[in-house]
Design an enzyme around this catalytic site. Sequence first.
Site, PDB file in Angstrom:
ATOM      1  N   ALA A  11      -5.475  -0.566   1.938  1.00 25.61           N
ATOM      2  CA  ALA A  11      -4.255  -0.531   1.140  1.00 25.61           C
ATOM      3  C   ALA A  11      -3.659   0.885   1.130  1.00 25.61           C
ATOM      4  O   ALA A  11      -3.569   1.515   2.177  1.00 25.61           O
ATOM      5  CB  ALA A  11      -4.531  -1.049  -0.258  1.00 25.61           C
ATOM      6  N   CYS A  12      -3.274   1.372  -0.029  1.00 22.81           N
ATOM      7  CA  CYS A  12      -2.570   2.659  -0.102  1.00 22.81           C
ATOM      8  C   CYS A  12      -3.451   3.844   0.279  1.00 22.81           C
ATOM      9  O   CYS A  12      -2.941   4.943   0.508  1.00 22.81           O
ATOM     10  CB  CYS A  12      -2.016   2.862  -1.509  1.00 22.81           C
ATOM     11  N   SER A  13      -4.748   3.651   0.350  1.00 19.08           N
ATOM     12  CA  SER A  13      -5.657   4.735   0.739  1.00 19.08           C
ATOM     13  C   SER A  13      -5.979   4.737   2.229  1.00 19.08           C
ATOM     14  O   SER A  13      -6.824   5.510   2.681  1.00 19.08           O
ATOM     15  CB  SER A  13      -6.961   4.644  -0.060  1.00 19.08           C
ATOM     16  N   SER A  14      -5.312   3.896   2.998  1.00 19.03           N
ATOM     17  CA  SER A  14      -5.652   3.748   4.409  1.00 19.03           C
ATOM     18  C   SER A  14      -5.575   5.069   5.174  1.00 19.03           C
ATOM     19  O   SER A  14      -6.412   5.345   6.045  1.00 19.03           O
ATOM     20  CB  SER A  14      -4.738   2.714   5.065  1.00 19.03           C
TER      21      SER A  14
END
Length: 373
Positions: free
Chosen positions: A155-158
């Site tokens: 998700a946003c931490s990819s």
Amino acid sequence: MHQAVIAATGLFTPEQSISNTELVEAFNAYVERFNTTNADAIAAGEVEALAPSSPEFIEKASGIKARFVMDKAGILDPEVMTPRIPERPNEELSVLAEMAVKAAKEAIAAWGKDASQIDAVLCAASNMQRAYPAMAIEVQQALAIEGFAFDMNVACSSATFGIKTAADFIASGSARAVLMVNPEICSGHLNFRDRDSHFIFGDVATAVIVERAEDVPAGQGWEILGTRLKTVFSNNIRNNFGFLNRAAPEGIGAKDKLFVQEGRKVFREVVPMVSEMIVEHAGDIGVDPHGLKRMWLHQANINMNDMIGKRVLGRDPTPEENVIILDDYANTSSAGSIIAFHLHNDGFGPGDTGLICSFGAGYSAGTVFVRKR
């Protein structure tokens, strides 16, 4: 063990942009139609009337003023309210790969070397266009890169998970240079009919080249001092769309096939988790968090970023210390912190330290401390 360095970055920004005013006009037109169509049911208490949105509400809630998108017309059409991006033949470069290649070419140009010197490609993003073949392998082919490639989704931490993975490949000797790309068409999974979230996301692609320190000219690049990852399961940010339910875009449960979140819960739980993670990681690698010259945080919400910045620095951060780009780009998921780093890494002298940090669904979080060489 080899030292890993961020040698170059790249950015692809779509040509089309939507202001809050434009977005609100389309949303409110939809609201008016819905309330008119369901007037009798609303009066009878059987259906809840929809509330209009406003530019002021959006900016106060998020700090967002505009967002770049791949298809403006579809999003702003009250009858459609979703991007219309035609499917391409298998023989053509897919749209997500095309975005990634454009960002990668900018990074490669800044790097000053040939793409053939890259050993691996990672595509780290929230929203993959398909299950397989991997987007990373398509990007690899388009850039004529040998070696290997694979996709990863946190998700946003990819992106921070991707940097960590690339740095590990460098450290172990598995690769001398790694290209990590983050193409995001976040508008494709956003419910533009939901007042609480219709303004959140935008589209973009970023690229990062991580390389062995001995191959980077002296004084260039950013030494990666340390990377750390953390995940804690939560349903507070979720998207249930997948190949098992792809045939049910409407009807019961349709909303959960798009982005949904419990925003207040996310704020309460993620801010302390990320703040503590940053401070603890800094202490473990001998970095004074109060002495960070700049933080490039995930661009989710200005209130979250302000609070994290204050907890890490021990005071209110200045705009130069806590970079905000979501006013123009909105939340671009994995690419947000990389956009901030790419656009605002000036003014650093040798030895100055900064932090690239992500946080998002999962929950997931990643910290990458860097020092100017």
